[in-house]
Write a protein that holds these residues in place. Structure first.
Motif, PDB file in Angstrom:
ATOM      1  N   ILE A 181       0.852  -1.192   0.000  1.00  0.00           N
ATOM      2  CA  ILE A 181       0.000   0.000   0.000  1.00  0.00           C
ATOM      3  C   ILE A 181       0.888   1.242   0.000  1.00  0.00           C
ATOM      4  O   ILE A 181       1.721   1.406   0.898  1.00  0.00           O
ATOM      5  CB  ILE A 181      -0.939   0.028   1.225  1.00  0.00           C
ATOM      6  N   PRO A 182       0.715   2.152  -0.985  1.00  0.00           N
ATOM      7  CA  PRO A 182       1.540   3.363  -1.013  1.00  0.00           C
ATOM      8  C   PRO A 182       1.348   4.223   0.239  1.00  0.00           C
ATOM      9  O   PRO A 182       0.237   4.354   0.747  1.00  0.00           O
ATOM     10  CB  PRO A 182       1.039   4.113  -2.249  1.00  0.00           C
ATOM     11  N   PHE A 183       2.427   4.795   0.714  1.00  0.00           N
ATOM     12  CA  PHE A 183       2.431   5.715   1.857  1.00  0.00           C
ATOM     13  C   PHE A 183       1.910   5.078   3.140  1.00  0.00           C
ATOM     14  O   PHE A 183       1.466   5.765   4.046  1.00  0.00           O
ATOM     15  CB  PHE A 183       1.651   6.998   1.531  1.00  0.00           C
ATOM     16  N   ALA A 184       1.950   3.747   3.205  1.00  0.00           N
ATOM     17  CA  ALA A 184       1.473   3.033   4.399  1.00  0.00           C
ATOM     18  C   ALA A 184       2.658   2.464   5.166  1.00  0.00           C
ATOM     19  O   ALA A 184       3.654   2.039   4.583  1.00  0.00           O
ATOM     20  CB  ALA A 184       0.514   1.919   4.004  1.00  0.00           C
ATOM     21  N   PHE A 185       2.489   2.455   6.486  1.00  0.00           N
ATOM     22  CA  PHE A 185       3.539   1.987   7.377  1.00  0.00           C
ATOM     23  C   PHE A 185       2.907   1.148   8.482  1.00  0.00           C
ATOM     24  O   PHE A 185       1.714   1.282   8.761  1.00  0.00           O
ATOM     25  CB  PHE A 185       4.291   3.176   7.983  1.00  0.00           C
ATOM     26  N   ILE A 186       3.717   0.306   9.089  1.00  0.00           N
ATOM     27  CA  ILE A 186       3.232  -0.534  10.182  1.00  0.00           C
ATOM     28  C   ILE A 186       4.193  -0.461  11.358  1.00  0.00           C
ATOM     29  O   ILE A 186       5.389  -0.217  11.195  1.00  0.00           O
ATOM     30  CB  ILE A 186       3.073  -1.999   9.732  1.00  0.00           C
ATOM     31  N   SER A 187       3.631  -0.667  12.518  1.00  0.00           N
ATOM     32  CA  SER A 187       4.429  -0.785  13.729  1.00  0.00           C
ATOM     33  C   SER A 187       3.928  -2.009  14.482  1.00  0.00           C
ATOM     34  O   SER A 187       2.715  -2.220  14.585  1.00  0.00           O
ATOM     35  CB  SER A 187       4.286   0.455  14.605  1.00  0.00           C
ATOM     36  N   GLU A 188       4.838  -2.784  15.011  1.00  0.00           N
ATOM     37  CA  GLU A 188       4.458  -3.940  15.809  1.00  0.00           C
ATOM     38  C   GLU A 188       4.272  -3.556  17.270  1.00  0.00           C
ATOM     39  O   GLU A 188       3.803  -4.359  18.065  1.00  0.00           O
ATOM     40  CB  GLU A 188       5.513  -5.040  15.673  1.00  0.00           C
ATOM     41  N   GLN A 189       4.623  -2.307  17.599  1.00  0.00           N
ATOM     42  CA  GLN A 189       4.543  -1.807  18.973  1.00  0.00           C
ATOM     43  C   GLN A 189       3.413  -0.785  19.099  1.00  0.00           C
ATOM     44  O   GLN A 189       3.058  -0.128  18.120  1.00  0.00           O
ATOM     45  CB  GLN A 189       5.867  -1.145  19.376  1.00  0.00           C
ATOM     46  N   PRO A 190       2.849  -0.601  20.283  1.00  0.00           N
ATOM     47  CA  PRO A 190       1.862   0.469  20.484  1.00  0.00           C
ATOM     48  C   PRO A 190       2.468   1.827  20.140  1.00  0.00           C
ATOM     49  O   PRO A 190       3.684   2.037  20.279  1.00  0.00           O
ATOM     50  CB  PRO A 190       1.550   0.371  21.981  1.00  0.00           C
TER      51      PRO A 190
END
Length: 190
Positions: free
Chosen positions: A109-118
């Protein structure tokens, strides 16, 4: 970099990882505010509420959108007035995050990011009518809405094929099947 997250849930102070379509517990973020709007309503859930159809458990998540080559959100209507029906009168929140310790790019997904932490929320914005905000951003060129009536005959045939395939593949999701039958009359033939 500033990140955004869309939710119907009020008063979030910390975004916590949750499992979504990717099957992993992540906090989903985007660097484009406009991209959060599609997450402020679910067509399947709204259909059930409006039709007073009971459903237990989590609703299937469905929306017809993608991104053009510049990464601009493109909402494609697969049935007449789909955008208005899904988002008009819906409210929600755009949460802003100014600092994320560990994050990675979400490749699909363009311009999308994820974090595994709160992730701690810095601020938020209340959206009183998601559809009206979409129309405003459409005027500014920040999103594109491809209306059903503007589709070519070939595109409409492609939509019918994709919906029929989805219908066959998701027979285990009665909420989604009910929604599809309600919106796509060709599924009720025979």
């Amino acid at each position: 970099m500033r990140f955004y997250h869309g939710s119907k849930v009020p008063d979030i102070e910390v975004l916590k990882p949750s499992i979504s379509n990717h099957g992993k517990p992540w906090v989903y973020l985007t660097s484009r505010r406009a991209n959060t709007l599609v997450y402020l309503s679910n067509a399947v859930e709204k259909f059930h509420i409006e039709q007073k159809i009971e459903h237990k458990g989590k609703f299937y998540t469905w929306a017809s959108y993608g991104f053009n080559k510049e990464g601009i959100l493109v909402i494609e209507e697969y049935y007449p007035q789909a955008t208005e029906e899904t988002y008009k009168g819906e409210e929600g929140f755009i949460y802003c995050v100014d600092s994320v310790q560990n994050y990675s790019k979400q490749e699909d997904i363009p311009f999308a990011f994820i974090s595994e932490q709160p992730v701690a929320v810095t601020s938020f914005e209340y959206i009183s009518d998601v559809y009206e905000e979409m129309l405003r951003l459409e005027q500014l060129g920040e999103i594109i809405i491809k209306r059903y009536e503007a589709h070519s005959k070939e595109k409409l045939e492609w939509i019918e094929k994709v919906i029929q395939e989805d219908f066959m593949q998701h027979q285990d999701r009665q909420d989604y099947i009910t929604f599809l039958k309600g919106k796509f009359k060709f599924l009720n033939k025979g």
